[in-house]
Enzyme design. Sequence first.
Site, PDB file in Angstrom:
ATOM      1  N   GLU A  94       6.037  -6.656  -6.659  1.00 26.06           N
ATOM      2  CA  GLU A  94       4.919  -6.151  -5.850  1.00 26.06           C
ATOM      3  C   GLU A  94       4.181  -5.031  -6.575  1.00 26.06           C
ATOM      4  OE1 GLU A  94       5.679  -5.488  -1.604  1.00 26.06           O
ATOM      5  OE2 GLU A  94       7.530  -6.644  -1.858  1.00 26.06           O
TER       6      GLU A  94
ATOM      7  N   GLU B  36      13.743 -12.275  -2.246  1.00 25.58           N
ATOM      8  CA  GLU B  36      14.070 -11.802  -0.899  1.00 25.58           C
ATOM      9  C   GLU B  36      13.400 -12.618   0.192  1.00 25.58           C
ATOM     10  OE1 GLU B  36      10.416  -9.456  -2.111  1.00 25.58           O
ATOM     11  OE2 GLU B  36      12.162 -10.288  -3.080  1.00 25.58           O
TER      12      GLU B  36
END
Length: 125
Positions: free
Chosen positions: A101, A121
């Site tokens: 990210e 995740e």
Amino acid sequence: MAAERLTITDAGDVRVLTIAAPPSNSLTPGVRAALIAAIENPPAQIGRIVIAASGATFSSGLPLEPDVAAPSLATLCQVVESSAVPVVAALHGLVLGPGAELAMAARARVAAPGTRIASPEIALG
């Protein structure tokens, strides 16, 4: 200069922020705060910022529980995206979850051969 597991090196008009939180270079609240401070307040001569990491991986720490500590990863990514100074992510090894990210928030990414980027995740839910 060094802060919470972050080394800051200014060379000419380039500021290099090196995450040094082995073994996975997790983006802990302390690391996030140090990155934000270094990006938001560069000296006047700084025209570029590079986010790098020491060790075998850029950032591969995956939180097993929701991380609600401040500053949030979203806040860090917003600071990187909106920085007046261009931010480049220098990637190597594993770039997982929060590290991916952060890399995507940078204006540009440069990856060493063999770099692997993923968001594992998303399969945890």
